[in-house]
Design a protein around this motif. Structure first.
Motif, PDB file in Angstrom:
ATOM      1  N   ARG A 118       0.928  -1.055   0.032  1.00 59.04           N
ATOM      2  CA  ARG A 118       0.063   0.012   0.219  1.00 59.04           C
ATOM      3  C   ARG A 118       0.977   1.261  -0.042  1.00 59.04           C
ATOM      4  O   ARG A 118       1.842   1.277   0.708  1.00 59.04           O
ATOM      5  CB  ARG A 118      -0.854  -0.205   1.300  1.00 59.04           C
ATOM      6  CG  ARG A 118      -1.875   1.134   1.447  1.00 59.04           C
ATOM      7  CD  ARG A 118      -2.370   1.146   2.617  1.00 59.04           C
ATOM      8  NE  ARG A 118      -3.202   2.291   3.170  1.00 59.04           N
ATOM      9  CZ  ARG A 118      -3.707   2.925   4.118  1.00 59.04           C
ATOM     10  NH1 ARG A 118      -3.334   2.305   5.249  1.00 59.04           N
ATOM     11  NH2 ARG A 118      -4.285   3.937   4.137  1.00 59.04           N
ATOM     12  N   ILE A 119       0.512   2.205  -0.693  1.00 61.21           N
ATOM     13  CA  ILE A 119       1.279   3.472  -1.103  1.00 61.21           C
ATOM     14  C   ILE A 119       0.374   4.728  -0.376  1.00 61.21           C
ATOM     15  O   ILE A 119      -0.513   4.605  -0.594  1.00 61.21           O
ATOM     16  CB  ILE A 119       1.598   3.692  -2.622  1.00 61.21           C
ATOM     17  CG1 ILE A 119       2.422   2.523  -2.922  1.00 61.21           C
ATOM     18  CG2 ILE A 119       2.533   5.107  -2.309  1.00 61.21           C
ATOM     19  CD1 ILE A 119       2.638   2.675  -4.651  1.00 61.21           C
ATOM     20  N   LEU A 120       1.292   5.462   0.277  1.00 62.34           N
ATOM     21  CA  LEU A 120       0.821   6.894   0.646  1.00 62.34           C
ATOM     22  C   LEU A 120       1.615   7.850   0.020  1.00 62.34           C
ATOM     23  O   LEU A 120       2.862   7.778   0.131  1.00 62.34           O
ATOM     24  CB  LEU A 120       0.783   7.160   2.028  1.00 62.34           C
ATOM     25  CG  LEU A 120      -0.195   6.214   3.156  1.00 62.34           C
ATOM     26  CD1 LEU A 120      -0.085   6.530   4.524  1.00 62.34           C
ATOM     27  CD2 LEU A 120      -1.536   6.270   2.475  1.00 62.34           C
ATOM     28  N   GLY A 121       1.332   8.811  -0.821  1.00 57.61           N
ATOM     29  CA  GLY A 121       1.763   9.686  -1.241  1.00 57.61           C
ATOM     30  C   GLY A 121       2.079   9.540  -2.656  1.00 57.61           C
ATOM     31  O   GLY A 121       1.319   9.116  -3.403  1.00 57.61           O
ATOM     32  N   VAL A 122       3.182   9.987  -3.326  1.00 62.10           N
ATOM     33  CA  VAL A 122       3.803   9.745  -4.677  1.00 62.10           C
ATOM     34  C   VAL A 122       3.959   8.560  -5.174  1.00 62.10           C
ATOM     35  O   VAL A 122       4.264   7.611  -4.545  1.00 62.10           O
ATOM     36  CB  VAL A 122       4.815  10.783  -4.942  1.00 62.10           C
ATOM     37  CG1 VAL A 122       5.439  10.582  -6.518  1.00 62.10           C
ATOM     38  CG2 VAL A 122       4.849  11.986  -4.622  1.00 62.10           C
ATOM     39  N   ARG A 123       3.182   8.022  -6.116  1.00 62.56           N
ATOM     40  CA  ARG A 123       2.991   6.945  -6.633  1.00 62.56           C
ATOM     41  C   ARG A 123       3.354   6.812  -8.313  1.00 62.56           C
ATOM     42  O   ARG A 123       3.049   7.738  -8.819  1.00 62.56           O
ATOM     43  CB  ARG A 123       1.940   5.926  -6.176  1.00 62.56           C
ATOM     44  CG  ARG A 123       0.563   6.692  -7.051  1.00 62.56           C
ATOM     45  CD  ARG A 123      -0.405   6.007  -6.452  1.00 62.56           C
ATOM     46  NE  ARG A 123      -0.565   6.300  -5.168  1.00 62.56           N
ATOM     47  CZ  ARG A 123      -1.275   5.430  -4.232  1.00 62.56           C
ATOM     48  NH1 ARG A 123      -1.800   4.339  -4.613  1.00 62.56           N
ATOM     49  NH2 ARG A 123      -1.644   5.567  -3.065  1.00 62.56           N
ATOM     50  N   ALA A 124       3.879   5.786  -8.966  1.00 61.68           N
ATOM     51  CA  ALA A 124       4.216   5.663 -10.083  1.00 61.68           C
ATOM     52  C   ALA A 124       3.745   4.334 -10.829  1.00 61.68           C
ATOM     53  O   ALA A 124       3.524   3.304 -10.101  1.00 61.68           O
ATOM     54  CB  ALA A 124       5.345   5.882 -10.734  1.00 61.68           C
TER      55      ALA A 124
END
Length: 325
Positions: free
Chosen positions: A228-234
């Protein structure tokens, strides 16, 4: 300067069963920092606070109403007070007070709250008064007063340095990834620490966390994917899935979609002891320009999935390499 407070039952339980055991594993001595709105336990924000040497910065911050029923702190420095204390002695005093507090109260009586206050007193054999954190509690059959020795309260300039370090630590990494199983990560690091003293940590905007130890003879690592990602993702490039983990890590760094730093294995092991505070979620990220490895522990309001904003707990590990981005 003055400090006096009465613990809530939940507050003293949080400290005794969760946060003090975790802080004791990070380092033997910590700072207690009291402001009009918060109480904090701090490791290494002013450098080493004891015999543990340099290590990870660790911050446990609590809203005053979470820990205390009644709370009063005053000083000439914006009503802020800070001092250092031996964590084990602090926990021992709390547990002794709890043992008396939990005695069955007399008929019709409610147990008195455990009180704590800052005092100066002269002990036997001493020529001058020394500062103590004094705990007072009453049970049905006994009463206990315990004095925990503390350092001389920090000067105005040192409190300002402490606050400045706290303010600087507020900057979050641009990308944070959630590690779903902290004990599993701890078991992995326990195996890797037998190989080398330095660990390369990489966090990608694709939701991947890489851990790698290299020596002149062997390179060993592990990869946690699709976190799981919080913030900038690509979005990961298509070729990303058809190459080795090491190549994926290097590609992500070259594309500017990952940060990689090298940290002390000893520091990471210490930070992982914070699982004793039983967080609901744990996130890893690397500060801008590879300034440090940040570990954030999140807590939920009981019975919900909403963040409990009365608790803030995180670690910042110094890097041994300036990092690449």
């Amino acid at each position: 300067m003055k400090f006096k407070a009465s613990f809530t039952d939940d507050g003293i339980s949080l400290l005794d069963k969760r946060f003090l055991p975790a802080m004791d594993k990070v380092g033997r001595v910590c700072h207690v920092y009291l402001t009009p709105t918060h109480a904090m336990l701090l490791h290494n924000l002013l450098g080493s606070t004891g015999p543990d040497g340099d290590g990870p910065q660790c911050v446990a911050q609590f809203a005053k109403d979470l820990l205390f029923r009644e709370y009063s702190v005053s000083s000439r420095d914006a009503n802020r007070v800070a001092f250092s204390v031996d964590v084990a002695l602090l926990q021992r005093a709390l547990r002794s007070a709890l043992a008396v507090h939990t005695q069955w109260p007399a008929a019709g009586d409610a147990p008195a709250a455990i009180q704590v206050k800052l005092v100066n007193k002269q002990t036997a054999g001493s020529r001058s008064a020394a500062p103590f954190l004094t705990f007072e509690t009453k049970g049905a059959r006994s009463a206990v007063v315990q004095d925990v020795p503390i350092s001389k309260p920090l000067s105005r300039s040192d409190v300002a340095r402490l606050q400045a370090a706290l303010d600087a630590a507020q900057e979050l990494p641009e990308t944070l990834v959630q590690v779903p199983d902290l004990p599993q990560l701890q078991n992995l690091v326990d195996r890797l620490k037998n190989i080398g003293d330095l660990l390369t940590v990489t966090v990608t905007q694709y939701g991947d966390l890489h851990l790698q130890v290299s020596t002149s003879l062997v390179t060993v690592g592990s990869e946690f994917k699709r976190l799981r990602i919080l913030g900038v993702r690509a979005n990961a490039p298509a070729v990303y899935q058809n190459v080795s983990a090491t190549t994926r890590m290097e590609m992500a760094v070259e594309r500017g979609e990952a940060l990689s730093v090298q940290v002390s294995m000893k520091h990471l092991v210490k930070s992982l002891q914070c699982h004793l505070a039983k967080p609901d979620c744990t996130f890893y990220g690397i500060a801008p320009n590879g300034a440090c490895l940040t570990v954030i522990f999140q807590y939920f309001i009981p019975g919900t999935r909403l963040t409990d904003k009365s608790i803030s707990f995180y670690c910042r590990l110094p890097v041994l390499d300036p990092g690449t981005s």
